[in-house]
Motif scaffolding. Structure first.
Motif, PDB file in Angstrom:
ATOM      1  N   GLU A   1       0.814  -1.220   0.000  1.00  0.00           N
ATOM      2  CA  GLU A   1       0.000   0.000   0.000  1.00  0.00           C
ATOM      3  C   GLU A   1       0.846   1.268   0.000  1.00  0.00           C
ATOM      4  O   GLU A   1       0.364   2.353   0.298  1.00  0.00           O
TER       5      GLU A   1
ATOM      6  N   GLN B   1      -3.119   4.470   6.676  1.00  0.00           N
ATOM      7  CA  GLN B   1      -4.575   4.386   6.565  1.00  0.00           C
ATOM      8  C   GLN B   1      -4.997   3.452   5.444  1.00  0.00           C
ATOM      9  O   GLN B   1      -5.904   2.638   5.616  1.00  0.00           O
ATOM     10  N   ALA B   2      -4.339   3.536   4.307  1.00  0.00           N
ATOM     11  CA  ALA B   2      -4.682   2.657   3.183  1.00  0.00           C
ATOM     12  C   ALA B   2      -4.450   1.197   3.547  1.00  0.00           C
ATOM     13  O   ALA B   2      -5.263   0.323   3.220  1.00  0.00           O
ATOM     14  N   CYS B   3      -3.361   0.912   4.227  1.00  0.00           N
ATOM     15  CA  CYS B   3      -3.063  -0.461   4.641  1.00  0.00           C
ATOM     16  C   CYS B   3      -4.079  -0.950   5.661  1.00  0.00           C
ATOM     17  O   CYS B   3      -4.583  -2.063   5.559  1.00  0.00           O
ATOM     18  N   ALA B   4      -4.370  -0.125   6.654  1.00  0.00           N
ATOM     19  CA  ALA B   4      -5.336  -0.512   7.687  1.00  0.00           C
ATOM     20  C   ALA B   4      -6.689  -0.827   7.055  1.00  0.00           C
ATOM     21  O   ALA B   4      -7.326  -1.824   7.414  1.00  0.00           O
ATOM     22  N   ASP B   5      -7.111  -0.008   6.119  1.00  0.00           N
ATOM     23  CA  ASP B   5      -8.382  -0.264   5.434  1.00  0.00           C
ATOM     24  C   ASP B   5      -8.335  -1.566   4.646  1.00  0.00           C
ATOM     25  O   ASP B   5      -9.288  -2.340   4.655  1.00  0.00           O
ATOM     26  N   ALA B   6      -7.210  -1.814   3.989  1.00  0.00           N
ATOM     27  CA  ALA B   6      -7.081  -3.008   3.142  1.00  0.00           C
ATOM     28  C   ALA B   6      -7.125  -4.304   3.950  1.00  0.00           C
ATOM     29  O   ALA B   6      -7.644  -5.308   3.481  1.00  0.00           O
TER      30      ALA B   6
ATOM     31  N   GLY C   1      -8.332  -4.490   7.197  1.00  0.00           N
ATOM     32  CA  GLY C   1      -9.415  -4.481   8.180  1.00  0.00           C
ATOM     33  C   GLY C   1      -8.977  -4.226   9.610  1.00  0.00           C
ATOM     34  O   GLY C   1      -9.553  -4.796  10.535  1.00  0.00           O
TER      35      GLY C   1
ATOM     36  N   HIS D   1      -7.817  -1.147  12.609  1.00  0.00           N
ATOM     37  CA  HIS D   1      -7.810   0.276  12.931  1.00  0.00           C
ATOM     38  C   HIS D   1      -6.392   0.776  12.713  1.00  0.00           C
ATOM     39  O   HIS D   1      -5.425   0.061  12.971  1.00  0.00           O
ATOM     40  N   VAL D   2      -6.255   1.991  12.232  1.00  0.00           N
ATOM     41  CA  VAL D   2      -4.939   2.526  11.894  1.00  0.00           C
ATOM     42  C   VAL D   2      -4.004   2.558  13.112  1.00  0.00           C
ATOM     43  O   VAL D   2      -2.802   2.319  12.982  1.00  0.00           O
TER      44      VAL D   2
END
Length: 67
Positions: free
Chosen positions: A7, A12-17, A19, A21-22
């Motif tokens: 990512e 943030q992008a990694c955490a979203d990918a 699942g 929390h950042v």
């Protein structure tokens, strides 16, 4: 760690990918740094980590399974 590098080292992008929390992701990354000495502070260090991850995947795919 692979997801983080994939990512673009964007938390943030990694955490979203994956699942998470950042804050959890940042904590886990800091623990990996403490435990394994993995540093991602400079582009050279990030490249070295990404290269190691990719080479590990190539090596693992070439090792025959033990019956």
């Amino acid at each position: 760690l692979f997801a983080y590098v994939r990512e673009g080292c964007r938390s943030q992008a990694c955490a979203d990918a994956i699942g998470l929390h950042v804050t959890t992701l940042r904590y886990r990354l800091s623990r990996m740094e403490e435990l394994f000495g993995i540093k991602l502070d400079t582009p050279e260090q990030r490249f070295a980590v990404e290269l190691a991850i990719r080479l590990s995947g190539i090596i693992d795919s070439r090792v025959p399974a033990v019956p």
